[in-house]
Design a protein around this motif. Structure first.
Motif, PDB file in Angstrom:
ATOM      1  N   MET A   1       0.844  -1.181   0.000  1.00 26.46           N
ATOM      2  CA  MET A   1       0.000   0.000   0.000  1.00 26.46           C
ATOM      3  C   MET A   1       0.879   1.230   0.000  1.00 26.46           C
ATOM      4  O   MET A   1       1.825   1.328   0.754  1.00 26.46           O
ATOM      5  N   ASN A  75      -8.664   8.905   6.660  1.00 31.81           N
ATOM      6  CA  ASN A  75      -8.796   9.382   5.281  1.00 31.81           C
ATOM      7  C   ASN A  75      -8.963  10.894   5.217  1.00 31.81           C
ATOM      8  O   ASN A  75      -8.462  11.549   4.301  1.00 31.81           O
ATOM      9  N   LYS A  84      -3.678  10.171  -0.822  1.00 31.20           N
ATOM     10  CA  LYS A  84      -4.720   9.158  -0.926  1.00 31.20           C
ATOM     11  C   LYS A  84      -4.092   7.777  -0.786  1.00 31.20           C
ATOM     12  O   LYS A  84      -2.885   7.596  -1.039  1.00 31.20           O
ATOM     13  N   VAL A  85      -4.890   6.819  -0.397  1.00 31.89           N
ATOM     14  CA  VAL A  85      -4.405   5.456  -0.202  1.00 31.89           C
ATOM     15  C   VAL A  85      -4.587   4.675  -1.499  1.00 31.89           C
ATOM     16  O   VAL A  85      -5.642   4.723  -2.124  1.00 31.89           O
ATOM     17  N   TYR A  87      -4.393   0.802  -2.740  1.00 26.79           N
ATOM     18  CA  TYR A  87      -4.343  -0.543  -2.191  1.00 26.79           C
ATOM     19  C   TYR A  87      -3.661  -1.515  -3.147  1.00 26.79           C
ATOM     20  O   TYR A  87      -3.815  -1.425  -4.360  1.00 26.79           O
ATOM     21  N   GLU A 129     -10.403  -0.535  -7.176  1.00 33.19           N
ATOM     22  CA  GLU A 129     -11.496   0.212  -6.554  1.00 33.19           C
ATOM     23  C   GLU A 129     -12.510  -0.707  -5.870  1.00 33.19           C
ATOM     24  O   GLU A 129     -13.016  -0.404  -4.801  1.00 33.19           O
ATOM     25  N   THR A 147     -12.734  -1.501  -1.985  1.00 37.13           N
ATOM     26  CA  THR A 147     -11.423  -2.013  -1.566  1.00 37.13           C
ATOM     27  C   THR A 147     -11.143  -1.762  -0.092  1.00 37.13           C
ATOM     28  O   THR A 147     -10.568  -2.614   0.591  1.00 37.13           O
ATOM     29  N   LYS A 148     -11.544  -0.586   0.405  1.00 34.53           N
ATOM     30  CA  LYS A 148     -11.260  -0.258   1.805  1.00 34.53           C
ATOM     31  C   LYS A 148     -12.028  -1.150   2.775  1.00 34.53           C
ATOM     32  O   LYS A 148     -11.713  -1.169   3.974  1.00 34.53           O
ATOM     33  N   HIS A 149     -13.023  -1.875   2.288  1.00 34.90           N
ATOM     34  CA  HIS A 149     -13.811  -2.762   3.139  1.00 34.90           C
ATOM     35  C   HIS A 149     -13.414  -4.227   2.975  1.00 34.90           C
ATOM     36  O   HIS A 149     -14.150  -5.118   3.392  1.00 34.90           O
ATOM     37  N   GLU A 151     -10.220  -6.967   3.615  1.00 34.84           N
ATOM     38  CA  GLU A 151      -8.932  -7.222   4.262  1.00 34.84           C
ATOM     39  C   GLU A 151      -8.598  -8.706   4.157  1.00 34.84           C
ATOM     40  O   GLU A 151      -9.497  -9.555   4.194  1.00 34.84           O
TER      41      GLU A 151
END
Length: 271
Positions: A1, A75, A84-85, A87, A129, A147-149, A151
């Protein structure tokens, strides 16, 4: 990341994070992210084809898997500094945890969408995304998750109490956790083979449906042909009948009205 700086942002504000690289420990029992300065030799010598582990971190404060992951900015803070991140792309078949709406983090497998045979959606810059996931449980369901949700599944994950889950949903979650134990040691390819949403299966279903539709169309066509033949015969029959008072003339034969069957049988004479 990685944290990518906005070229228009103030350099002093972005330097702290922009000059560092987040590297993830690849130990299945860790998977923590460590912040390493880009100028450090450890980063310069990073080989993306080889694994990286916490003990390789030059920062002694975060050089062991037992040490908690360092703080990560929100964020909103990143946006303030023009960051910005981005992934990393997770491999298809990965065992993950997914947060969807108000449900708890739920185990799933990254799998291709059977409709498009893709498992990722990219943004305009080519970064990941969304992921297509297949939720474990009973029944299996699928979903496009941000993507942020998503893991990677961590073995240290503790099953939540799930007070909000009742009945069938609670049972489905318990089944999902049982499935996790079965697929945990599998490779990505093995997990894909047991996926419930196979593109080839969807194609087979579509082909069977098309064959069924073709049979129905043929049956309707045959029925229409038979009806057309019946209508044609009726029209020919009607055209062959004439009336002359109380006498019917059918195919040139005259049939006079009679009081009894015997009279009717002897009434027909050639015109």
């Amino acid at each position: 990341m990685s944290l990518l700086p906005d070229l228009n942002a103030n350099e002093d504000e972005t330097s702290y994070y922009a000059d560092k690289t987040w590297v993830q420990c690849e130990s299945p029992r860790c998977l923590k992210w460590r912040l390493v300065p880009k100028g450090d030799e450890a980063v310069a010598e990073l080989d993306h084809g080889k694994s990286w582990h916490c003990h390789m971190n030059p920062d002694p404060l975060f050089s062991h898997c037992s040490i908690p992951q360092g703080p990560f900015p929100k964020n909103s803070q990143l946006k303030e500094h023009g960051l910005k991140v981005v992934y990393s792309l997770l491999p298809v078949g990965s065992l993950v945890l997914v947060k969807a709406c108000n449900w708890p983090w739920w185990p799933a497998i990254l799998s291709p969408d059977p409709n498009v045979e893709e498992y990722v959606r990219l943004d305009s810059e080519g970064y990941v995304e969304h992921y297509h996931v297949e939720f474990l449980g009973k029944p299996h369901t699928r979903y496009w998750a941000a993507t942020k949700h998503v893991e990677l599944y961590d073995t240290s994950f503790t099953k939540p109490k799930c007070r909000n889950l009742r009945g069938a949903m609670r049972k489905s979650y318990e089944v999902a956790m049982e499935e996790v134990a079965k697929v945990m040691e599998m490779g990505c390819e093995e997990r894909l083979q047991i996926s419930h949403f196979q593109p080839q299966e969807l194609l087979s279903q579509a082909q069977r449906l098309m064959h069924a539709i073709e049979r129905m169309l043929r049956q309707c066509s045959n029925q229409q042909d038979n009806q057309s033949k019946r209508d044609q015969m009726i029209r020919m029959w009607d055209d062959s009948i004439e009336e002359d008072g109380d006498t019917l003339i059918i195919e040139g034969f005259r049939f006079d009205s009679a009081a009894c069957l015997e009279d009717l049988m002897t009434a027909g004479t050639k015109k």
